[in-house]
Scaffold this motif. Structure first.
Motif, short mmCIF file in Angstrom:
data_model
loop_
_atom_site.label_atom_id
_atom_site.label_comp_id
_atom_site.label_asym_id
_atom_site.label_seq_id
_atom_site.Cartn_x
_atom_site.Cartn_y
_atom_site.Cartn_z
N PHE A 155 -26.24 -24.83 3.16
CA PHE A 155 -26.18 -23.38 3.24
C PHE A 155 -27.52 -22.77 2.84
O PHE A 155 -28.15 -23.19 1.87
N ASP A 156 -27.92 -21.74 3.58
CA ASP A 156 -29.11 -20.98 3.21
C ASP A 156 -28.74 -19.87 2.23
O ASP A 156 -29.60 -19.36 1.52
N LEU A 157 -27.48 -19.50 2.21
CA LEU A 157 -26.96 -18.52 1.24
C LEU A 157 -25.50 -18.84 1.01
O LEU A 157 -24.73 -19.03 1.96
N SER A 158 -25.11 -18.92 -0.26
CA SER A 158 -23.70 -19.16 -0.60
C SER A 158 -23.20 -18.03 -1.49
O SER A 158 -23.84 -17.65 -2.46
N VAL A 159 -22.05 -17.49 -1.11
CA VAL A 159 -21.41 -16.40 -1.85
C VAL A 159 -20.04 -16.88 -2.29
O VAL A 159 -19.25 -17.34 -1.45
N PRO A 213 -27.95 -9.02 -6.07
CA PRO A 213 -28.33 -9.60 -4.77
C PRO A 213 -29.27 -10.78 -4.96
O PRO A 213 -29.98 -10.87 -5.97
N PRO A 214 -29.28 -11.71 -3.99
CA PRO A 214 -30.24 -12.82 -4.06
C PRO A 214 -31.65 -12.32 -3.87
O PRO A 214 -31.87 -11.23 -3.34
N ARG A 215 -32.61 -13.10 -4.33
CA ARG A 215 -34.01 -12.74 -4.11
C ARG A 215 -34.31 -12.76 -2.63
O ARG A 215 -33.84 -13.61 -1.90
N HIS A 216 -35.13 -11.82 -2.20
CA HIS A 216 -35.44 -11.71 -0.77
C HIS A 216 -36.24 -12.90 -0.28
O HIS A 216 -37.06 -13.43 -1.01
N GLY A 217 -35.95 -13.29 0.94
CA GLY A 217 -36.74 -14.37 1.55
C GLY A 217 -36.22 -15.74 1.18
O GLY A 217 -35.22 -15.90 0.47
N SER A 218 -36.92 -16.75 1.64
CA SER A 218 -36.54 -18.13 1.37
C SER A 218 -37.81 -18.95 1.30
O SER A 218 -38.85 -18.57 1.82
N PRO A 219 -37.76 -20.09 0.62
CA PRO A 219 -38.98 -20.88 0.52
C PRO A 219 -39.42 -21.41 1.88
O PRO A 219 -38.60 -21.62 2.77
#
Length: 222
Positions: A155-159, A213-219
């Protein structure tokens, strides 16, 4: 964990902004975004998944919503130890191998984006025979349902939509409370409130709270 009050509308918008604003390639090189909305059946995982999908479409992202209940195993496997065995519910009901093969595999680096949206209709215990759906590169797959974390799904984002033990019992129909030990086991073994990128407490459905909220962007990809 510190939780702050939030509305579902604001929560959805901020999640959509985060996903839509991520880099063109994920950390593992995939051209798609893969999002989990995890939670027990009383939590509104399906509603949030659909609302997030609509918010992403308004931002120009193609989206495919997948319900984990479409990947339940056959009755003969799920009910091997009876219809109300909490350990079987946790370990055997969901076909994680099929999810890897039919949902995550096509969205892996070098995949073709052709996702199978469901595999089996549990109400009739038959394969759905649904056609594959082409999710264009840059699209988002949103998977919702219980027990999604702890399988190493990319997952790139998990909620995680969490409920306290008392709220979960209160909101679970009496005939389904045999499942409660499975969610207690999930909490102990996986600790989803800590494992998820975003934790939302949904004890009061109209008044959720979250850890922000999650931090913006991705590595960038390696």
């Amino acid at each position: 964990m510190r939780l702050e009050p939030v509305t579902w509308e604001i929560l959805t918008e901020q999640l959509a902004e985060h996903v839509a604003g991520q880099a063109s390639a994920s950390g593992d090189g995939s051209a798609w975004r893969r999002v989990a909305v995890d939670g027990a059946p009383p939590a509104p995982t399906g509603e949030l998944a659909e609302e997030l999908a609509e918010a992403l479409r308004l931002r120009g992202r193609p989206v495919l919503v997948v319900d984990a209940d479409g990947f339940l195993r056959a009755d003969s496997l799920r009910f091997e130890f009876g219809k109300q065995d909490p350990d079987a519910y946790y370990d055997l009901w969901y076909d994680t191998g099929a999810l890897w093969r039919e949902v995550f595999g096509p969205l892996d680096r070098g995949g073709d984006g052709r996702v199978l949206p469901d595999l089996r209709a549990p109400s009739v215990d038959r394969p759905t025979r649904s056609p594959h759906v082409l999710l264009p590169r840059g699209g988002v797959m949103v998977l919702h349902g219980p027990f999604l974390l702890g399988h190493w799904f990319p997952f790139d984002l998990s909620v995680h939509l969490g409920l306290s033990a008392k709220a979960l019992e209160r909101q679970t129909p009496v005939g389904e409370r045999w499942r409660l030990p499975a969610f207690a086991r999930y909490a102990e073994e996986v600790a989803p409130e800590e494992a998820a990128d975003v934790c939302v407490r949904a004890d009061k459905p109209r008044h959720p709270a979250w850890n922000g909220p999650p931090r913006h962007g991705s590595p960038p990809p390696p």
